[in-house]
Design an enzyme around this catalytic site. Structure first.
Site, short mmCIF file in Angstrom:
data_model
loop_
_atom_site.label_atom_id
_atom_site.label_comp_id
_atom_site.label_asym_id
_atom_site.label_seq_id
_atom_site.Cartn_x
_atom_site.Cartn_y
_atom_site.Cartn_z
N LYS A 49 0.84 -1.20 0.00
CA LYS A 49 0.00 0.00 0.00
C LYS A 49 0.87 1.26 0.00
CE LYS A 49 -3.78 -2.47 2.23
NZ LYS A 49 -4.43 -2.87 3.49
N GLN A 93 -4.20 -1.70 9.95
CA GLN A 93 -4.13 -2.98 9.26
C GLN A 93 -4.65 -4.12 10.15
OE1 GLN A 93 -3.15 -3.48 5.93
NE2 GLN A 93 -3.96 -5.52 6.34
N ASP A 116 -10.81 3.23 5.08
CA ASP A 116 -11.10 1.80 5.02
C ASP A 116 -12.61 1.54 4.98
OD1 ASP A 116 -9.46 -0.34 4.71
OD2 ASP A 116 -8.79 -0.43 6.80
#
Ligand code: NDP
Length: 293
Positions: A49, A93, A116
């Site tokens: 990412k 994460q 997210d």
């Protein structure tokens, strides 16, 4: 059988984002990553990412926290990032250690920085079909794969395997939206579903997100189905330097000859998840600065 090439579709989205970012006259979008512990898959996902952000021209920063971090200490770090004016998006994460409440952690992120799309407010906006919210990256990527591949969803039966907050449920919500790709009839299956194969056999489109290698076999599908394989599973492979290879939830070798469309693993949904994260980060920046592109 048409292979849905997630790498190529993601690349074209990333190229488009790169052009858009280069047109920003003042400032730069910035995404902050929080990684807890040393899970090898998480290390590799965050690295990927960050590399993609850099290629686009999006700034990123990474906070690595110890596996035994307390919930309060994690919240404090999120609070700092929430208040930091340079940061447009925050990504924590997953998976998080067992002692951390994952839902509470996702809800600690400011909804305006929740790139997210896991915050309750953004999930609520998805339910209400309010486009001002962030849509979770993997489900958003699935929709883009379907759009780019021109798979007709109108009135079709979409079967979603898996009911997780981050993939199964939001994917189902997107497929029942009153817009295309959407307008589908959706069935969600999970570990308590009875006669699963009878339901999957009725699918025009099958979204597999359960995390079990080679779970979907030929006996579970009908010829002409389009399959989006979300699963990422490591199976032992002595021929690889790493000792393993990645496979999806679908037995690709067995099933793919009978599909209208199918995504490979790797190279299907995975790259789209990253591209959608970048899209959400740019959108967060544009919204904050009231810029229209
Ligand atoms: P979860 O473990 O959170 O959810 C799995 C779901 O599958 C649950 O709803 C579970 O049911 C259901 N399930 C498990 N076993 C069965 C079974 N035998 N029959 C029917 N349903 C079953 O996983 P995620 O949604 O987070 O991820 C799913 C997969 O997608 C994983 O392989 C993950 O690595 C991958 N993934 C890939 C991404 C990408 O970018 N490509 C991003 C995110 C995830 P129940 O609720 O009853 O337990």
């Amino acid at each position: 059988m048409k292979l849905i090439d997630g790498n190529t579709i993601a690349k074209s989205i990333i190229e488009d984002l790169t052009i858009k970012v280069s047109r920003i006259k003042k400032g730069k979008p910035c995404v902050a990553f929080i990684r807890v512990g040393k899970d090898p898959a998480s290390i590799s996902y965050v690295r990927k990412k960050q590399k993609t952000a850099e290629a686009i021209g999006i700034d990123s920063e990474l906070t690595i926290l110890p596996e035994d971090i307390s919930q309060d200490a994690l919240f404090s770090k999120i609070d700092i990032l929430n208040k930091d004016d340079r940061i447009n998006g925050i990504l924590i994460q997953a998976p998080l250690p067992d002692h951390i409440d994952e839902t509470a952690t996702f809800n600690r992120v400011s909804p305006d920085k929740d790139v997210d799309g896991f915050h309750t407010l953004n999930i609520g906006k998805l339910c209400q079909e309010d486009p001002s919210g962030f849509v979770a990256c993997t489900p958003a990527g699935i929709v883009e794969l379907i759009r780019h591949s021109k798979i007709d969803t109108e009135g079709k039966h979409v079967v979603v395997l898996g009911r997780s907050q981050i993939v199964g449920k939001p994917s189902a919500l997107l497929m029942i939206r009153k817009e295309l790709p959407g307008n589908a009839t959706v069935t969600i299956c999970h570990s308590r579903t009875q006669n699963l194969h009878k339901i999957t056999q009725q699918a025009d489109i099958l979204i597999a997100a359960i995390g079990k290698a080679h779970f979907v076999t030929k006996a579970m599908i009908t010829k002409g189905v389009s399959i989006i394989d979300v699963g990422i599973n490591r199976i032992p492979d002595a021929s690889k330097k790493s000792g393993f290879r990645l496979v999806g939830d679908v037995d690709f070798e067995e099933v793919s000859p009978f599909c209208e469309h199918i995504t490979p693993v790797p190279g299907g949904v995975g790259p789209m998840t990253v591209a959608m994260l970048m899209q959400n980060t740019l959108n967060a920046f544009l919204k904050k600065h009231s810029i229209k592109m």
